[in-house]
Design a protein around this motif. Structure first.
Motif, PDB file in Angstrom:
ATOM      1  N   PRO A 249       7.228  -0.895 -21.301  1.00 24.09           N
ATOM      2  CA  PRO A 249       8.268  -0.612 -22.301  1.00 24.09           C
ATOM      3  C   PRO A 249       7.687   0.085 -23.530  1.00 24.09           C
ATOM      4  O   PRO A 249       6.674  -0.331 -24.073  1.00 24.09           O
ATOM      5  N   LEU A 250       8.318   1.152 -23.950  1.00 24.90           N
ATOM      6  CA  LEU A 250       7.894   1.871 -25.154  1.00 24.90           C
ATOM      7  C   LEU A 250       9.116   2.129 -26.028  1.00 24.90           C
ATOM      8  O   LEU A 250      10.215   2.375 -25.521  1.00 24.90           O
TER       9      LEU A 250
ATOM     10  N   ILE B 225       3.106   8.226 -28.388  1.00 23.60           N
ATOM     11  CA  ILE B 225       1.697   7.881 -28.173  1.00 23.60           C
ATOM     12  C   ILE B 225       0.870   8.234 -29.401  1.00 23.60           C
ATOM     13  O   ILE B 225      -0.031   7.476 -29.806  1.00 23.60           O
ATOM     14  N   GLU B 226       1.175   9.359 -30.034  1.00 22.67           N
ATOM     15  CA  GLU B 226       0.443   9.746 -31.248  1.00 22.67           C
ATOM     16  C   GLU B 226       0.692   8.750 -32.375  1.00 22.67           C
ATOM     17  O   GLU B 226      -0.225   8.412 -33.132  1.00 22.67           O
TER      18      GLU B 226
ATOM     19  N   GLU C 263      -5.168  -7.146 -19.711  1.00 20.78           N
ATOM     20  CA  GLU C 263      -3.760  -7.436 -19.972  1.00 20.78           C
ATOM     21  C   GLU C 263      -3.470  -7.389 -21.464  1.00 20.78           C
ATOM     22  O   GLU C 263      -2.407  -6.927 -21.884  1.00 20.78           O
ATOM     23  N   GLY C 264      -4.427  -7.848 -22.286  1.00 23.39           N
ATOM     24  CA  GLY C 264      -4.232  -7.840 -23.734  1.00 23.39           C
ATOM     25  C   GLY C 264      -4.064  -6.442 -24.294  1.00 23.39           C
ATOM     26  O   GLY C 264      -3.185  -6.199 -25.133  1.00 23.39           O
TER      27      GLY C 264
ATOM     28  N   VAL D  38      -0.476  -2.198 -26.436  1.00 21.26           N
ATOM     29  CA  VAL D  38       0.078  -0.849 -26.331  1.00 21.26           C
ATOM     30  C   VAL D  38       1.596  -0.903 -26.187  1.00 21.26           C
ATOM     31  O   VAL D  38       2.333  -0.136 -26.825  1.00 21.26           O
ATOM     32  N   SER D  39       2.096  -1.836 -25.370  1.00 18.22           N
ATOM     33  CA  SER D  39       3.526  -1.887 -25.089  1.00 18.22           C
ATOM     34  C   SER D  39       4.351  -2.358 -26.283  1.00 18.22           C
ATOM     35  O   SER D  39       5.525  -1.996 -26.413  1.00 18.22           O
ATOM     36  N   ILE D  40       3.752  -3.196 -27.161  1.00 15.50           N
ATOM     37  CA  ILE D  40       4.542  -3.729 -28.283  1.00 15.50           C
ATOM     38  C   ILE D  40       4.284  -3.009 -29.599  1.00 15.50           C
ATOM     39  O   ILE D  40       5.034  -3.202 -30.562  1.00 15.50           O
TER      40      ILE D  40
END
Length: 231
Positions: free
Chosen positions: A9-10, A45-46, A98-99, A104-106
């Protein structure tokens, strides 16, 4: 979904709005992005990289296009790979811990809730897979400067030392009164110490923890081992 490598999720800014997009991950663990939002994903992403490099030194993200696929409705998907780059050495994000994948996802939603008063974010088990010290540092920054609202659950007791006492709610074992705030909390009290003390002494209105005894646990381990030897 993140742990199983099914979705990432992003929070993506697109067409003058901000929306959550579940980025699909295929059987080869590549990501699938509709061509219409691919440039928005690159911009997201930037944004994430600006914060990421400050909380995990020498780590950056990059999305790398692999190929383009035409869909039956005439639109196109971009098949790509997320790369994490450390000391100029790229590896696929799928091989990160996983961390790292969770951070990255949150990060996108944390950036949004930090800057926008209209945003409310709810995250279950925020501490899952995230280094305890880093988690405390992030939450201390958010709790002092956040404009929106962040609601989360956690089992990590370091949070009790980093988040304002008035913003913490404890779960109980009573299904009729599942959540309480601590009474008798003074400004100089360490909430972590109070919580551990409460488990033993039970001064609050509800029990927080079903009591366990080391002697019972030892006996259970012993019995389990003996039963196994008899088979």
């Amino acid at each position: 979904m993140i742990t199983l490598n099914l979705l990432l999720p992003l929070k993506i800014k697109n067409f003058n709005s901000s929306e959550d997009y579940p980025i699909q991950i295929d059987r080869n663990e590549n990501i699938i992005v509709n061509k219409l939002i691919y440039s928005s994903v690159e911009n997201t992403i930037e944004e994430i990289n600006i914060v990421l490099r400050k909380i995990i030194p020498n780590l950056q993200l990059k999305i790398e296009k692999q190929r383009e696929e035409m869909l039956p409705d005439g639109s196109s998907n971009i098949i790509a790979d997320f790369r994490s780059i450390r000391d100029e050495k790229p590896i696929s994000l799928r091989y990160e811990s996983e961390g790292i994948k969770r951070i990255v996802s949150i990060l996108g939603v944390l950036i949004a809730v930090y800057n926008q008063s209209s945003v409310c974010v709810a995250i279950d088990e925020l501490d899952s897979g995230i280094f305890e010290y880093l988690l405390g540092e992030i939450l201390e920054v958010l709790s002092s400067e956040i404009k929106g609202q962040l609601i989360f659950t956690s089992h990590n007791l370091r949070i009790l030392e980093k988040v304002d006492k008035k913003n913490i709610v404890f779960s109980t074992i009573n299904p009729e009164n599942r959540y309480i705030k601590f009474k008798y909390v003074k400004p100089n009290n360490n909430l972590r110490d109070m919580y551990l003390r409460e488990i033993l002494i039970q001064e609050q209105s509800e029990k927080l923890y079903d009591e366990t005894k080391q002697s019972d646990i030892k006996r259970a381990f012993y019995r389990a081992g003996v039963n196994n030897e008899k088979r």
